[in-house]
Design an enzyme around this catalytic site. Structure first.
Site, PDB file in Angstrom:
ATOM      1  N   ASP A 173       0.825  -1.207   0.000  1.00 22.07           N
ATOM      2  CA  ASP A 173       0.000   0.000   0.000  1.00 22.07           C
ATOM      3  C   ASP A 173       0.860   1.258   0.000  1.00 22.07           C
ATOM      4  O   ASP A 173       2.051   1.224   0.358  1.00 22.07           O
ATOM      5  CB  ASP A 173      -0.890  -0.017   1.257  1.00 22.07           C
ATOM      6  CG  ASP A 173      -2.244   0.618   1.023  1.00 22.07           C
ATOM      7  OD1 ASP A 173      -2.361   1.453   0.107  1.00 22.07           O
ATOM      8  OD2 ASP A 173      -3.181   0.285   1.764  1.00 22.07           O
ATOM      9  N   ASP A 192     -10.949   1.624  -3.315  1.00 26.78           N
ATOM     10  CA  ASP A 192     -11.569   1.289  -2.030  1.00 26.78           C
ATOM     11  C   ASP A 192     -13.083   1.291  -2.154  1.00 26.78           C
ATOM     12  O   ASP A 192     -13.780   0.787  -1.278  1.00 26.78           O
ATOM     13  CB  ASP A 192     -11.172   2.323  -0.958  1.00 26.78           C
ATOM     14  CG  ASP A 192      -9.811   2.014  -0.351  1.00 26.78           C
ATOM     15  OD1 ASP A 192      -9.317   0.881  -0.524  1.00 26.78           O
ATOM     16  OD2 ASP A 192      -9.241   2.903   0.299  1.00 26.78           O
TER      17      ASP A 192
HETATM   18  C1  GLA Z   1      -5.884   1.711   2.174  1.00 28.02           C
HETATM   19  C2  GLA Z   1      -6.307   0.568   1.299  1.00 28.02           C
HETATM   20  C3  GLA Z   1      -7.324  -0.285   2.027  1.00 28.02           C
HETATM   21  C4  GLA Z   1      -6.733  -0.784   3.320  1.00 28.02           C
HETATM   22  C5  GLA Z   1      -6.273   0.403   4.159  1.00 28.02           C
HETATM   23  C6  GLA Z   1      -5.526  -0.044   5.395  1.00 28.02           C
HETATM   24  O1  GLA Z   1      -6.910   2.637   2.349  1.00 28.02           O
HETATM   25  O2  GLA Z   1      -6.805   1.024   0.080  1.00 28.02           O
HETATM   26  O3  GLA Z   1      -7.696  -1.376   1.213  1.00 28.02           O
HETATM   27  O4  GLA Z   1      -5.668  -1.657   3.069  1.00 28.02           O
HETATM   28  O5  GLA Z   1      -5.405   1.251   3.425  1.00 28.02           O
HETATM   29  O6  GLA Z   1      -5.091   1.017   6.151  1.00 28.02           O
END
Ligand code: GLA
Length: 710
Positions: free
Chosen positions: A461, A523
């Site tokens: 990420d 997301d």
């Molecule tokens: C980001 C990602 C999510 C999750 C969060 C965790 O927002 O897109 O899928 O992994 O971080 O903090």
């Protein structure tokens, strides 16, 4: 195949030609890119003399001619591809044709097996700037890859303030540009603009490639649609600041420069030093559909690499939306135990497993397991998950640090700073990847975790963009640092499936795809939102690159209620998985999951590696839809979604694409049989089922021996 004939170079791809011409005065001219033409020399377009034109000592007026890598300041005053010191004038020096591709050093680029490259060298006597233009064509592809290497052969420092990867000039401007823009939760929505006179920049200067604008731009003839008309693509193999600059000039011509965003870029080359631009993947298609399929094929075969790039991807379950950071080992095991019974194949432990991370205000950088939450440690947890028959995967965000962390307390100087206190985003700071000691720390810390347990999947990420950059050119160096870290981690774990992520899909680009064959698309998992996001993403990137998961209803981001079937149908069009607390579901939903995981196993080869056809445009009407057809045309999967419920909109005509017109197909759900030409020309009247009225899917299989003439 690359052919030099007279003063012309023909770069012949599958169905495409790219033609370069050397002018009498020694300039390197762009002549043509598009559908294949025979490699036969033809006369140069005549340029009429114009009373206001600037004329150089050699008699040329560069403002009037279409060039391959234009400069600014002498006889051309349009936006250049390269600019150094007080302007340069680059002239042809020599050329070389090689098997394979030139090495782009620290930058990722397309795999070069079965390719041939033309390298044209240009030079400016006055400034000492020398530029090598690299062009590669590939067996079985119509793509042309371009990059440039700029070297200072003079004694004085060469200060470059723009260095694009590719420049193409069209003799006309009756085009529509398409780009893919958005924000968090709204990635890669389709934006279209008719070109008008002036300069239009499609760009991002946020450090990562960004969800605001994707580094992929299309220029299409005004009349071009999915099925026909000239369409050109410009895609960067690059994850940093980018820019596609489109200039329609006073004479109605169009120059497109694609590459690193010049806004925050500068590089000083000392004598003998070189600068290499990222690669630009140029595509041509007769129709947007053909253009996309060209990119999909290329990305799957030549951008994605490693053992997972051609493998069917496992059905995963991720605990993020199920638990956020509020979990313990028992909770994880309870989800994984049920997941195994439902046919899920991979359990992913998301954020919150390390340091003291119970909220997003601490611990990034401290990559050691929190044994209060996970007493068995990662190795013990992985063994338990494996014992249930599932693979185990883990989330990281290694480019970041929380001010409240052991790492930050030990190394406050490791974060990106410009002098003032750096800005926080999501309570976190960005590590300075231009520092070798930071890269070494990240590589060692992540590798130590990966080697400590049976981890078969990693979600990488990057949840904030870069601010407080200390100097121009910093974001380029950061991006190189990121790639070096990728080399140090991904390449030493070739069997781990890596998935990129950046607050959803904020770093969805071909640079990342050179290391991680799939990326979390957004997301936003609301299926209606996903119709737009996945539709927009599909212009450049194949379904095998798009993570798409079923989450709970009502959706946590949009509060929209939709059935398990609708959520499953849309998610099955990418790398399928779940992200909800399945232990709280009712029997009917659990049964639906069992059916979906079985369906995924049946369909994923077709969806991930088939030929993709867009059927309905959700940005232009109430329906979104697409289909995948297997390479041999024996199978197809169709997914149509109605984005808004409107009274009396229960039916629609559905004309399919890409089938074999002479074959008979069976609808595997209804048992009905149809000829391919009937399905593609007459089409079917389909009815949206009562329920949430939202999706219609169809699985088609060719009836063996049915093809006319067999
Ligand atoms: C980001 C990602 C999510 C999750 C969060 C965790 O927002 O897109 O899928 O992994 O971080 O903090």
């Amino acid at each position: 195949m690359i052919i030099k004939t007279g003063n012309m170079f023909f770069l012949q791809g599958r169905g495409t030609s790219y033609v370069i011409r050397i002018s009498e005065e020694g300039y390197v001219l762009h002549d043509y890119f598009g559908a294949e033409i025979a490699p036969e020399p033809y006369a140069e377009d005549k340029r009429g003399w114009w009373c206001m034109q600037a004329t150089g000592a050699d008699g040329a007026c560069l403002d009037e001619i279409r060039q391959e890598y234009p400069c600014y300041g002498h006889t051309d005053l349009r936006r250049p591809a390269v600019n150094a010191n007080r302007g340069t004038v680059l002239k042809y020096k020599d050329y070389e044709i090689i098997d394979g591709k030139p090495d782009l050093k620290r930058l990722p680029s397309a795999l070069g097996g079965g390719s041939e490259s033309l390298i044209i060298t240009l030079a400016d006597e006055l400034s000492g700037a020398e530029v090598k233009l690299n062009y590669t064509v590939f067996e079985g592809s119509g793509i042309v890859c371009r990059s440039a290497v700029i070297t200072n052969t003079g004694d004085e420092p060469l200060v470059i303030d723009r260095a694009f990867s590719a420049s193409i000039e069209f003799p006309c401007s009756d085009f529509v540009e398409m780009h893919f823009s958005g924000s968090w939760g709204r990635e890669r929505h389709v934006v279209k603009n008719e070109l008008v006179h002036g300069i239009y920049e499609i760009e991002n200067a946020r450090g990562g490639s960004g969800n605001q604008i994707n580094p992929f731009v299309i220029l299409k003839d005004k009349a071009a649609d999915e099925d026909g008309g000239d369409c050109y693509g410009f895609m960067l193999v690059y994850s940093g600041d980018h820019c596609t600059e489109i200039e329609v000039d006073q004479r109605g011509r169009t120059r497109v420069n694609a590459g690193i965003n010049p806004f925050m870029f500068e590089k000083t080359l000392v004598k003998g030093e070189s600068f290499t631009t990222p690669e630009c993947i140029l595509g041509y298609g007769n129709g947007l559909g053909e253009l996309s399929r060209e990119y999909h094929d290329f990305i799957r075969k030549r951008i994605c690499r490693g053992s997972w790039s051609r493998k069917e991807r496992p059905v995963l379950i991720n605990n993020w939306e199920a638990t956020y950071m509020d979990f313990d080992e028992d909770k994880l095991i309870s989800i994984a135990t049920l997941a195994a019974e439902l046919g899920i194949e991979l359990f992913v432990l998301d954020d919150g497993w390390f340091g003291k991370r119970d909220n997003d205000r601490c611990s990034l950088g401290d990559w050691t397991v929190n044994t209060d939450k996970i007493p068995s440690g990662l190795s013990g947890l992985a063994k338990k998950i494996n014992g249930l028959g599932l693979k185990f995967g883990l989330w990281f965000e290694p480019e970041m640090v929380s001010p409240d962390s052991e790492l930050y307390r030990a190394h406050p100087d490791w974060v990106i700073r410009s002098g003032r206190e750096p800005a926080l985003i999501r309570s976190q700071l960005v590590l300075d990847l231009t520092k070798p000691e930071v890269r070494e720390y990240i590589i060692n810390a992540v590798n130590a975790v990966l080697n400590s347990a049976n981890i078969e999947y990693v979600k990488w990420d990057m949840n904030r963009y870069i601010t407080d950059m200390p100097r121009k050119g910093f974001n380029y160096e950061y991006t190189l640092g990121f790639y070096e870290i990728m080399d140090g981690i991904v390449n030493s774990h070739p069997d781990i499936l890596f998935e990129g992520c950046s607050s959803g899909g904020a770093r969805f680009d071909a640079g990342v795809l050179c290391y991680m064959p799939q990326i979390w698309t957004s997301d936003d998992t609301d299926p209606i939102e996903r119709v737009y996001i996945q539709y927009g993403t599909s212009f450049g990137y194949p379904p095998s690159t798009m993570g798409s998961h079923v989450t709970e209803s009502p959706n946590q981001h949009t509060r929209r209620h939709l059935s398990m079937k609708t959520r499953g149908d849309v998610s099955l069009s990418g790398n399928f998985g779940y992200e909800l607390d399945i232990t709280k579901l009712n029997e009917a939903d659990l049964e639906a999951i069992k059916e979906q995981t079985a369906l995924c196993r049946e369909l994923r080869g077709l969806v991930e590696y088939g030929d993709f056809y867009r059927l309905f445009d959700p940005f232009d009407g109430n329906l979104g839809g697409w289909m995948s057809v297997s390479g041999d045309k024996s199978r197809a999967y169709v997914c149509i979604a109605r984005v808004l419920f409107k009274p009396n909109s229960y039916y629609t005509r559905l004309k399919l694409k890409g089938l074999d017109k002479n074959s008979r197909y069976r609808d595997l759900d209804t048992g009905k049989e149809y000829m391919g030409d009937m399905l593609m020309n007459r089409g079917l009247l389909i009815e949206f089922p009562f329920g949430d009225f939202t999706t219609v899917t169809m699985r088609l299989e060719r009836i063996e021996g049915s093809t006319s003439g067999e």
